[in-house]
Structures are given as C-alpha cells and as structure tokens.
Write an enzyme that holds these catalytic residues in place. Structure first.
Site, PDB file in Angstrom:
ATOM      1  N   TYR A   1      24.846  40.110 -42.562  1.00 15.26           N
ATOM      2  CA  TYR A   1      25.590  41.199 -43.188  1.00 15.26           C
ATOM      3  C   TYR A   1      26.256  40.675 -44.455  1.00 15.26           C
ATOM      4  O   TYR A   1      27.424  40.287 -44.481  1.00 15.26           O
ATOM      5  CB  TYR A   1      26.622  41.810 -42.235  1.00 15.26           C
ATOM      6  CG  TYR A   1      25.994  42.557 -41.063  1.00 15.26           C
ATOM      7  CD1 TYR A   1      24.630  42.853 -41.050  1.00 15.26           C
ATOM      8  CD2 TYR A   1      26.758  42.985 -39.990  1.00 15.26           C
ATOM      9  CE1 TYR A   1      24.053  43.521 -39.988  1.00 15.26           C
ATOM     10  CE2 TYR A   1      26.179  43.661 -38.922  1.00 15.26           C
ATOM     11  CZ  TYR A   1      24.825  43.927 -38.930  1.00 15.26           C
ATOM     12  OH  TYR A   1      24.254  44.594 -37.878  1.00 15.26           O
TER      13      TYR A   1
ATOM     14  N   HIS B   1      18.743  39.056 -33.263  1.00 19.89           N
ATOM     15  CA  HIS B   1      18.811  40.280 -34.060  1.00 19.89           C
ATOM     16  C   HIS B   1      17.560  41.163 -33.953  1.00 19.89           C
ATOM     17  O   HIS B   1      17.666  42.377 -33.804  1.00 19.89           O
ATOM     18  CB  HIS B   1      19.055  39.906 -35.531  1.00 19.89           C
ATOM     19  CG  HIS B   1      19.793  40.929 -36.312  1.00 19.89           C
ATOM     20  ND1 HIS B   1      20.685  40.616 -37.305  1.00 19.89           N
ATOM     21  CD2 HIS B   1      19.786  42.285 -36.260  1.00 19.89           C
ATOM     22  CE1 HIS B   1      21.174  41.734 -37.825  1.00 19.89           C
ATOM     23  NE2 HIS B   1      20.644  42.754 -37.205  1.00 19.89           N
TER      24      HIS B   1
ATOM     25  N   PRO C   1      25.174  54.773 -34.805  1.00 19.88           N
ATOM     26  CA  PRO C   1      25.332  55.947 -33.929  1.00 19.88           C
ATOM     27  C   PRO C   1      25.559  57.242 -34.700  1.00 19.88           C
ATOM     28  O   PRO C   1      25.311  58.321 -34.176  1.00 19.88           O
ATOM     29  CB  PRO C   1      26.560  55.592 -33.071  1.00 19.88           C
ATOM     30  CG  PRO C   1      27.335  54.607 -33.902  1.00 19.88           C
ATOM     31  CD  PRO C   1      26.275  53.810 -34.643  1.00 19.88           C
TER      32      PRO C   1
ATOM     33  N   GLY D   1      24.188  57.823 -37.758  1.00 18.86           N
ATOM     34  CA  GLY D   1      23.092  58.061 -38.708  1.00 18.86           C
ATOM     35  C   GLY D   1      23.184  57.223 -39.963  1.00 18.86           C
ATOM     36  O   GLY D   1      22.588  57.581 -40.984  1.00 18.86           O
ATOM     37  N   ARG D   2      23.919  56.118 -39.913  1.00 22.42           N
ATOM     38  CA  ARG D   2      24.097  55.182 -41.032  1.00 22.42           C
ATOM     39  C   ARG D   2      25.008  55.792 -42.100  1.00 22.42           C
ATOM     40  O   ARG D   2      25.189  56.999 -42.176  1.00 22.42           O
ATOM     41  CB  ARG D   2      22.759  54.791 -41.668  1.00 22.42           C
ATOM     42  CG  ARG D   2      21.832  54.120 -40.663  1.00 22.42           C
ATOM     43  CD  ARG D   2      20.691  53.478 -41.388  1.00 22.42           C
ATOM     44  NE  ARG D   2      20.645  52.067 -41.039  1.00 22.42           N
ATOM     45  CZ  ARG D   2      19.572  51.312 -41.178  1.00 22.42           C
ATOM     46  NH1 ARG D   2      18.466  51.788 -41.680  1.00 22.42           N
ATOM     47  NH2 ARG D   2      19.617  50.051 -40.848  1.00 22.42           N
TER      48      ARG D   2
HETATM   49  N1  LIG Z   1      21.168  45.473 -34.666  1.00 21.31           N
HETATM   50  C1  LIG Z   1      20.753  45.990 -35.795  1.00 21.31           C
HETATM   51  O1  LIG Z   1      19.605  45.801 -36.227  1.00 21.31           O
HETATM   52  C2  LIG Z   1      21.711  46.833 -36.578  1.00 21.31           C
HETATM   53  C3  LIG Z   1      21.258  47.592 -37.677  1.00 21.31           C
HETATM   54  C4  LIG Z   1      22.196  48.376 -38.363  1.00 21.31           C
HETATM   55  C5  LIG Z   1      23.522  48.381 -37.955  1.00 21.31           C
HETATM   56  N2  LIG Z   1      23.940  47.606 -36.899  1.00 21.31           N
HETATM   57  C6  LIG Z   1      25.343  47.588 -36.446  1.00 21.31           C
HETATM   58  O2  LIG Z   1      25.702  48.890 -36.067  1.00 21.31           O
HETATM   59  C7  LIG Z   1      26.870  49.281 -36.777  1.00 21.31           C
HETATM   60  C8  LIG Z   1      26.842  50.765 -36.995  1.00 21.31           C
HETATM   61  O3  LIG Z   1      25.748  51.122 -37.829  1.00 21.31           O
HETATM   62  P1  LIG Z   1      25.948  51.585 -39.354  1.00 21.31           P
HETATM   63  O4  LIG Z   1      27.240  51.077 -39.835  1.00 21.31           O
HETATM   64  O5  LIG Z   1      24.708  51.222 -40.093  1.00 21.31           O
HETATM   65  O6  LIG Z   1      25.902  53.159 -39.268  1.00 21.31           O
HETATM   66  P2  LIG Z   1      26.830  54.297 -38.589  1.00 21.31           P
HETATM   67  O7  LIG Z   1      27.803  53.697 -37.663  1.00 21.31           O
HETATM   68  O8  LIG Z   1      25.919  55.336 -38.084  1.00 21.31           O
HETATM   69  O9  LIG Z   1      27.541  54.891 -39.873  1.00 21.31           O
HETATM   70  C9  LIG Z   1      28.497  54.161 -40.577  1.00 21.31           C
HETATM   71  C10 LIG Z   1      29.226  55.084 -41.519  1.00 21.31           C
HETATM   72  O10 LIG Z   1      29.841  56.109 -40.785  1.00 21.31           O
HETATM   73  C11 LIG Z   1      31.013  56.502 -41.424  1.00 21.31           C
HETATM   74  N3  LIG Z   1      31.935  56.912 -40.344  1.00 21.31           N
HETATM   75  C12 LIG Z   1      32.358  56.153 -39.302  1.00 21.31           C
HETATM   76  N4  LIG Z   1      33.163  56.855 -38.480  1.00 21.31           N
HETATM   77  C13 LIG Z   1      33.265  58.100 -39.035  1.00 21.31           C
HETATM   78  C14 LIG Z   1      33.970  59.258 -38.671  1.00 21.31           C
HETATM   79  N5  LIG Z   1      34.704  59.300 -37.563  1.00 21.31           N
HETATM   80  N6  LIG Z   1      33.863  60.353 -39.478  1.00 21.31           N
HETATM   81  C15 LIG Z   1      33.093  60.314 -40.596  1.00 21.31           C
HETATM   82  N7  LIG Z   1      32.388  59.223 -41.000  1.00 21.31           N
HETATM   83  C16 LIG Z   1      32.474  58.134 -40.215  1.00 21.31           C
HETATM   84  C17 LIG Z   1      31.551  55.308 -42.144  1.00 21.31           C
HETATM   85  O11 LIG Z   1      32.071  55.737 -43.385  1.00 21.31           O
HETATM   86  P3  LIG Z   1      33.037  54.845 -44.296  1.00 21.31           P
HETATM   87  O12 LIG Z   1      32.171  53.701 -44.793  1.00 21.31           O
HETATM   88  O13 LIG Z   1      33.436  55.796 -45.353  1.00 21.31           O
HETATM   89  O14 LIG Z   1      34.130  54.332 -43.428  1.00 21.31           O
HETATM   90  C18 LIG Z   1      30.352  54.384 -42.243  1.00 21.31           C
HETATM   91  O15 LIG Z   1      29.949  54.105 -43.562  1.00 21.31           O
HETATM   92  C19 LIG Z   1      26.794  48.469 -38.070  1.00 21.31           C
HETATM   93  O16 LIG Z   1      28.019  48.440 -38.739  1.00 21.31           O
HETATM   94  C20 LIG Z   1      26.335  47.160 -37.524  1.00 21.31           C
HETATM   95  O17 LIG Z   1      27.421  46.459 -36.947  1.00 21.31           O
HETATM   96  C21 LIG Z   1      23.039  46.852 -36.208  1.00 21.31           C
END
Ligand SMILES: NC(=O)c1ccc[n+]([C@@H]2O[C@H](COP(=O)([O-])OP(=O)(O)OC[C@H]3O[C@@H](n4cnc5c(N)ncnc54)[C@H](OP(=O)(O)O)[C@@H]3O)[C@@H](O)[C@H]2O)c1
Length: 287
Positions: free
Chosen positions: A53, A128, A209, A211-212
């Site tokens: 990251y 990963h 969770p 949708g990124r």
């Molecule tokens: N294992 C893997 O291959 C893999 C791949 C991708 C991600 N991950 C992990 O999974 C985590 C989650 O995935 P992700 O960050 O890609 O996507 P996500 O959790 O689906 O979406 C993240 C975005 O959601 C917004 N958000 C969060 N809570 C919210 C709420 N209550 N209301 C409105 N918007 C909200 C945030 O906005 P703001 O930025 O404005 O706060 C953030 O940018 C990552 O951070 C990482 O740790 C793992």
C-alpha cells in the site's frame, strides 16, 4: 464496540482499511493520522494494511509506517489493536500491481514489515494473492515457517477460492484464521468462500466492502434498496451495507477503507444497526 474473533483475538466488528491513505489520491499525513486516531477512539481494534500500500517506487510500506506512527502517537491504550498486514504484492511505481509469492520474497517481506511496524511478531500476516508462477503450497509453506518461527502471531490468506482455503488450512496445520476476499453489493462472487469460512469458523474479511473509493459514495444511488433501507433507519447506505454483511455470518468482519475521520466514524456505527429479516432479504436480492 461489539467484537468478533480472529484466531483467539477479539477485534472490533468493523475494522479500518488503510489502503486509501497510501495509494493514488491519498491525503496528507496529518489527515491520515487524524483518521486512524478517530477509528481508535471509536473502538476500532483491527487495522488492515499491506507492504504494497504505497504509490511510488521506493516507498514500500508507506501505509505500515503511517499506521505505526499513528499507533505510537495515540494517547490511549493500543495494546488490543490487531494490525493485519500482507506480503506477496509489489508496486513498481507505474500504477500497476505485480506479484512475488516465492518463499524467499515472503520471508524477506515479513522481516521488513516487522521492522516498519516496530513489533516482534506481526499480529496477522496474510498472503496477499496466489502467484501463478509459484505453487500455492510453496507460498503457504513460507507462511507456516513464519508462524513456527514466531515472526507472526496469526496467518491469513487473501484472494482465494474454496480449494485454496482448505489447502492453506491443511498446510498450516489447522491454523488458518482469516480469509480476505472482495465482497460488496456489486461483487458477490465470494459468497462460496464466505460460507466456507462460516462453516470452518475462520474470519472472513470482505475487502472493498463499499465498492472501492471510486464507487463508495454512490452506493445508495447504484443500489436503491440500500438507499431505501438507509432512509428508513435514518443512516447512510454505507452503514446499511456493512450491517448487511455483518448479518451474513458471525465470522464476517468488514474492513472499509477510509481517508477521513467522518467516513470511518460513520462506518463503525454499522455495528449497532440491526436490520430485519425482510430488509436483509431485500438487500440480498440486489443484483
Ligand atoms: N486483499 C486485497 O487484495 C485488497 C484489495 C483492496 C483493498 N483491500 C483492503 O480492503 C480495504 C477496503 O477496500 P477499499 O478501501 O479499496 O474500498 P472500500 O472500503 O469499498 O471503499 C473505501 C472508500 O469508502 C469511503 N467510505 C468509507 N466509509 C464510508 C462511509 N461510511 N460513507 C461514505 N463513504 C465511505 C472512503 O472515503 P474517504 O476516502 O473519503 O474516507 C474510502 O475512500 C482497503 O483499505 C484495504 O485495506 C484489500
């Protein structure tokens, strides 16, 4: 906050995903630290990160270092916080994600993560993503060696299928504690892995969770039932989404990413939101 189990550790039902604070579009460090501190103050005790990251070449572990700094500068007790990191992905700095699942790389990567996190043993170390160039058993064998050597407290895997979950658990001698796969209203194909984890009593950590970052804000406009249920409860569609996941099985622990205190503070409230069977069925039917 209510807790769920990873191995024999109890962690908050909602974790914090660290990725948006370190990749393209990341905020300045002050805002990231404020976000992590807000999560800790709200009772979050699971933080997900990875050595990959980061945005640019030459800054491997940007997110791990950020989390280590935030934990060190937090005024309260952080002894119960489980930091979950990962090895096996690389970012050369051109925006792409490449892989190295070789045992040699994983062992070196783990040593580097230990130093950056400033700990003697990593809380949860996750492989990963399966590397097509390396037999899966070899990569998981390296994770088993790290467990046996006491370099990591718990072992997890990510981006896997049911056969790999069973294989990894066997190689680890029954010590697989978590599976992290993509799962959201728009991406439901990890349901078989979620169900298998529920059967095996292994934590299932849905990644992206909401949708990124690119789609998280539009969850309610893309999926009307999430907006309608949210309106009925006077909460955000994102909270409804996380509560819907929590209701799927007691092993589910979502890790929404965040780069602002406001969003993680909204997300953690999902742990207190109870949805009726009818509401859950409506949300389940979303395609
Ligand atoms: N294992 C893997 O291959 C893999 C791949 C991708 C991600 N991950 C992990 O999974 C985590 C989650 O995935 P992700 O960050 O890609 O996507 P996500 O959790 O689906 O979406 C993240 C975005 O959601 C917004 N958000 C969060 N809570 C919210 C709420 N209550 N209301 C409105 N918007 C909200 C945030 O906005 P703001 O930025 O404005 O706060 C953030 O940018 C990552 O951070 C990482 O740790 C793992």
């Amino acid at each position: 906050m209510r807790t769920r189990r990873i191995g024999d550790a109890q962690v908050s039902e909602i974790g914090l995903g660290g990725m948006p604070m370190s990749i393209e579009g990341r905020p300045d460090e002050q805002r990231s630290i404020a976000t992590i501190h807000a999560a800790l103050e709200a009772g979050v005790t699971l933080i997900d990160t990875a050595d990959s990251y980061h945005r640019d070449a030459g800054e491997v572990g940007h997110n791990e270092l950020l989390i280590a700094r935030a934990l060190a500068s937090f005024g309260g007790d952080t002894s119960g916080v489980l930091v979950a990191t990962k090895g096996g992905h690389l970012r050369p700095g051109d925006g792409s994600w490449t892989q190295d699942g070789s045992p040699d790389h994983l062992k070196k990567a783990c040593e580097a993560s230990l130093k950056r996190l400033g700990v003697e043993a990593i809380g949860l170390y996750q492989f990963h993503r399966p590397d097509p160039k390396v037999p899966y058993a070899d990569s998981i064998g390296a994770i088993r060696d790290l467990l046996d050597a006491g370099k990591i407290r718990y072992a997890g895997i990510s981006n896997t299928n049911p056969d790999q979950i069973r294989e990894a658990n066997e190689i680890l001698g029954g010590r697989l504690v978590s599976v992290q796969n993509q799962f959201s209203p728009a991406f439901r194909s990890s349901e078989p892995e979620l169900e298998l984890c529920a059967e095996m009593g292994i934590a299932f950590l849905p990644w992206a969770p909401l949708g990124r970052s690119s789609h998280a804000g539009e969850l309610g406009s893309r999926f009307a039932p999430f907006a309608e249920v949210a309106q009925a409860h006077g909460v955000s569609p994102q909270q409804v989404c996380l509560a819907w996941m929590l209701a799927k099985a007691p092993v589910v622990i979502p890790i929404p990413g965040s780069s602002r205190p406001e969003t993680i503070l909204d997300s953690v409230k999902a742990a207190d939101l109870r949805l009726s069977d009818d509401e859950l069925a409506r949300l389940d039917s979303v395609q």
